[in-house]
Motif scaffolding. Structure first.
Motif, short mmCIF file in Angstrom:
data_model
loop_
_atom_site.label_atom_id
_atom_site.label_comp_id
_atom_site.label_asym_id
_atom_site.label_seq_id
_atom_site.Cartn_x
_atom_site.Cartn_y
_atom_site.Cartn_z
N ALA A 112 -9.87 -14.08 0.27
CA ALA A 112 -9.80 -12.88 -0.56
C ALA A 112 -10.14 -13.18 -2.01
N VAL A 113 -9.65 -14.31 -2.52
CA VAL A 113 -9.94 -14.68 -3.91
C VAL A 113 -11.42 -15.05 -4.05
N GLU A 114 -11.98 -15.74 -3.08
CA GLU A 114 -13.41 -16.05 -3.13
C GLU A 114 -14.24 -14.78 -3.22
N GLU A 115 -13.85 -13.75 -2.49
CA GLU A 115 -14.58 -12.49 -2.53
C GLU A 115 -14.45 -11.84 -3.91
N LEU A 116 -13.27 -11.92 -4.51
CA LEU A 116 -13.08 -11.39 -5.86
C LEU A 116 -13.99 -12.11 -6.86
N ALA A 128 -0.03 -10.61 -13.42
CA ALA A 128 0.11 -10.25 -12.01
C ALA A 128 0.21 -11.55 -11.23
N HIS A 129 1.36 -11.76 -10.61
CA HIS A 129 1.57 -12.97 -9.82
C HIS A 129 1.42 -12.59 -8.35
N ILE A 130 0.34 -13.06 -7.73
CA ILE A 130 0.01 -12.68 -6.36
C ILE A 130 0.40 -13.83 -5.44
N ASP A 131 1.44 -13.58 -4.64
CA ASP A 131 2.05 -14.63 -3.82
C ASP A 131 2.34 -14.06 -2.44
N CYS A 132 1.29 -13.53 -1.80
CA CYS A 132 1.52 -12.83 -0.53
C CYS A 132 0.78 -13.44 0.65
N ASP A 133 0.14 -14.58 0.48
CA ASP A 133 -0.21 -15.52 1.56
C ASP A 133 -1.32 -15.09 2.51
N ILE A 134 -1.51 -13.80 2.74
CA ILE A 134 -2.43 -13.37 3.80
C ILE A 134 -3.58 -12.53 3.22
N TYR A 135 -4.67 -12.51 3.96
CA TYR A 135 -5.91 -11.90 3.48
C TYR A 135 -5.73 -10.45 3.07
N ALA A 171 -7.36 -5.93 -5.91
CA ALA A 171 -8.22 -4.80 -6.21
C ALA A 171 -7.47 -3.69 -6.95
N GLU A 172 -6.25 -3.42 -6.52
CA GLU A 172 -5.50 -2.30 -7.09
C GLU A 172 -4.90 -2.62 -8.45
N VAL A 173 -4.52 -3.89 -8.67
CA VAL A 173 -3.86 -4.21 -9.94
C VAL A 173 -4.86 -4.44 -11.06
N TRP A 174 -6.09 -4.83 -10.73
CA TRP A 174 -7.07 -5.19 -11.76
C TRP A 174 -7.25 -4.10 -12.82
N PRO A 175 -7.41 -2.82 -12.44
CA PRO A 175 -7.59 -1.78 -13.47
C PRO A 175 -6.38 -1.56 -14.37
N LEU A 176 -5.23 -2.06 -13.96
CA LEU A 176 -4.01 -1.86 -14.75
C LEU A 176 -3.63 -3.10 -15.57
N MET A 177 -4.51 -4.08 -15.59
CA MET A 177 -4.24 -5.29 -16.36
C MET A 177 -4.55 -5.07 -17.84
N SER A 178 -3.72 -5.64 -18.68
CA SER A 178 -4.03 -5.72 -20.10
C SER A 178 -5.34 -6.47 -20.30
N ARG A 179 -6.07 -6.17 -21.36
CA ARG A 179 -7.26 -6.94 -21.66
C ARG A 179 -6.85 -8.39 -21.95
N GLY A 180 -7.35 -9.31 -21.14
CA GLY A 180 -6.95 -10.70 -21.27
C GLY A 180 -5.73 -11.05 -20.46
N GLN A 217 0.81 -1.21 0.00
CA GLN A 217 0.00 0.00 0.00
C GLN A 217 0.85 1.26 0.00
N ASP A 218 2.12 1.14 0.37
CA ASP A 218 3.02 2.29 0.33
C ASP A 218 3.74 2.43 -1.00
N THR A 219 3.99 1.32 -1.67
CA THR A 219 4.81 1.35 -2.88
C THR A 219 4.01 1.27 -4.17
N PHE A 220 2.87 0.59 -4.15
CA PHE A 220 2.15 0.38 -5.41
C PHE A 220 1.58 1.67 -5.99
N PRO A 221 1.11 2.63 -5.19
CA PRO A 221 0.59 3.86 -5.81
C PRO A 221 1.59 4.55 -6.74
N ALA A 222 2.88 4.53 -6.39
CA ALA A 222 3.88 5.13 -7.27
C ALA A 222 4.02 4.34 -8.57
N ILE A 223 3.95 3.01 -8.48
CA ILE A 223 3.99 2.18 -9.69
C ILE A 223 2.78 2.49 -10.56
#
Length: 246
Positions: free
Chosen positions: A221-225, A178-185, A193-202, A162-168
């Protein structure tokens, strides 16, 4: 680079319900039952990626092979080919992907995001992992290895997501993976949530640990998505894989 020969699948090559069942079968069924794992293991670029990783990755082999297939056989048609990894630990998998991407998509970047000091505070009601887990990593060692290998496409990003991704995000990258490997909720909830709008179509949103017995918080978290976006998975083995924007 000659791609791995994937099995012929009778399922039509169409997008239904936000996923290509054909492509998911080629990778998942191909790795498990059709000899694709042996072909990947012998592929020179896969071997080069393994050498670059320096033995630092703790990823299950079938999952690393699945990422290799996505990058080498399913990436070319995407309008954005940057890669981001949330949860890089020692950086072995980021090194692997950067080496593969060097050949597959010259000019694309791999962002390796982690605290490199272990996990932050976790939710005891959801997560088995606790603060400080996976603390035996070193941002400095990863940077040194990256530079020694000349992998200028690897961007090492240290800090809480949450501190670093806004700058990216302000750079407006377009992620093919997007490889999500962070283990916790909390971490999975935030990053997906944050990376989805920046994904290429497909583009491919891939979870390393949502199917892992020690990571029910990530699973939740994935179930909620899935419920919120009404998604269908393109693979459930060896990863959960979803496609963005289809």
């Amino acid at each position: 680079m000659t791609p791995v020969a994937l099995p012929v699948i009778g399922t039509p090559r169409t997008i239904v319900g936000g996923r290509s069942a054909h492509d998911g079968y080629q990778r998942g069924w191909g790795l498990m039952h059709a000899g694709v794992a042996d072909l990947v293991a012998r592929h020179p670029l896969y071997q080069a990626g393994l050498e670059a990783s320096g033995g630092w990755s703790v990823m299950v082999e079938s999952k690393r092979m699945n990422l290799f297939l996505i990058l080498t056989s399913f990436f070319a048609g995407l309008d954005g080919q940057d890669v981001i990894e949330f949860g890089s630990y020692r950086g072995g998998n980021a090194l692997f992907m950067a080496r593969v991407l060097w050949d597959v998509a010259p000019g694309a970047k791999v962002y390796a995001c982690d605290t490199y000091e272990g996990m932050p505070a976790t939710d005891a009601g959801r997560d088995l992992h606790g603060a400080g887990d996976f603390g035996d990593s070193s941002c400095e060692a990863l940077v040194q290895r990256r530079d020694a290998l000349g992998l200028t496409n690897l961007v090492v990003v240290k800090g809480l997501f949450q501190d670093t991704f806004p700058a990216i995000a302000r750079e407006r990258p377009c992620f093919g993976l997007a490889h999500i490997d962070c283990d916790i909720y909390s971490a999975v909830k935030y990053t997906q949530a944050e990376v989805w709008p920046l994904m290429s179509r497909g583009g491919y949103v891939v979870y390393d640990d949502a199917d892992t017995p020690s990571c029910l918080g990530a699973t939740e978290a994935v179930e909620e998505l899935v419920m919120q976006r009404k998604l269908h998975s393109e693979q459930v083995w060896p990863h959960w894989v979803f496609r963005a924007g289809l």
